[in-house]
Motif scaffolding. Sequence first.
Motif, short mmCIF file in Angstrom:
data_model
loop_
_atom_site.label_atom_id
_atom_site.label_comp_id
_atom_site.label_asym_id
_atom_site.label_seq_id
_atom_site.Cartn_x
_atom_site.Cartn_y
_atom_site.Cartn_z
N GLU A 8 0.82 -1.21 0.00
CA GLU A 8 0.00 0.00 0.00
C GLU A 8 0.86 1.27 0.00
OE1 GLU A 8 -3.48 2.20 2.69
OE2 GLU A 8 -2.66 0.25 3.30
N THR A 11 3.09 1.60 -3.25
CA THR A 11 2.25 1.93 -4.40
C THR A 11 1.86 3.41 -4.38
OG1 THR A 11 1.36 -0.32 -4.52
CG2 THR A 11 0.09 1.42 -5.59
N ALA A 12 1.51 3.91 -3.21
CA ALA A 12 1.13 5.33 -3.10
C ALA A 12 2.30 6.24 -3.48
CB ALA A 12 0.67 5.63 -1.68
N GLU A 15 2.82 6.09 -7.30
CA GLU A 15 1.77 6.83 -8.01
C GLU A 15 1.96 8.34 -7.88
OE1 GLU A 15 -1.85 5.23 -6.45
OE2 GLU A 15 -1.81 3.48 -7.79
N ALA A 16 2.68 8.76 -6.84
CA ALA A 16 2.99 10.18 -6.67
C ALA A 16 4.26 10.58 -7.43
CB ALA A 16 3.15 10.49 -5.19
#
Length: 276
Positions: A8, A11-12, A15-16
């Motif tokens: 989690e 991945t965050a 994605e940023a």
Amino acid sequence: MKVPAHVELVTAALEAGKHVYCEWPLATTAGEAAALAAAGERAGVHTAVGLQARFSPTVRRAREMIGEIGEVLSATVYSSRGKGNTRDVPGWTAYTYDRRSGAGLVEVLGGHTLDLVQYLLGPIRELSGRTAIRNGSHRVAETAEPIAVTAPDHFLAHAELDGGAAVSVHLHDGEAAMPRTRIEIAGTEGNLALTSAPETDPWAAQAQIGRLELRLSRPGSPEWTVVPVRDAGELAIQAANVGRVYDQLAADLHDGTHTVPDFAAAHRLHELLSTV
């Protein structure tokens, strides 16, 4: 951060659009690792994983010397940890006795060890092995709560390298004596041995953390000779190899190179471990 939380959070960050360094193990399964590697590729950023054993100065010197012992015939690896050598264990370690956590002996020490073998000697072509739980009775020291042990505390494997060399690996937890590592590499013109240097902290004696000593022997002169290794590190031993990863990652980011193991490398290692 516990391994199940990696997906989690990593991945965050990807994605940023952020460069990401994640400790090993990257994920709890090879499938999760594959997804993170793919996400890193899509993001077009640097990804790095903490496989720091290969950054030990002794390991790097040994790699430089492999050609001096001729064709590599075989390697034998033994490494132990003191984790779980008493019935009552610290609460912060309790989750690692659950195999689903992805943070047991196989994943942590197994991953670091197999990465170290491949860094020194080349890719593993075939791997087979067995695991066992030899001490299934633990309690949380602070509360006396029983722990349901499902993570193996013994790992035994046989491997064949791309070059044909045979490798045997024995890893285990519950070491009553000081934990230690010994890697012997047999060649047609000599042998190399990497062995744990004396440590006072059992946790620091792990292969990916502790200092290693290097020795060489040759036909006609079978006694082991110490090979000097320059180690100018100033960090505490528990942080030294991780600090070397950080230094190399900083150089990669500055120069646009990719020398630190990335998420794709981590995925391949997860896949290899999944065969055991």
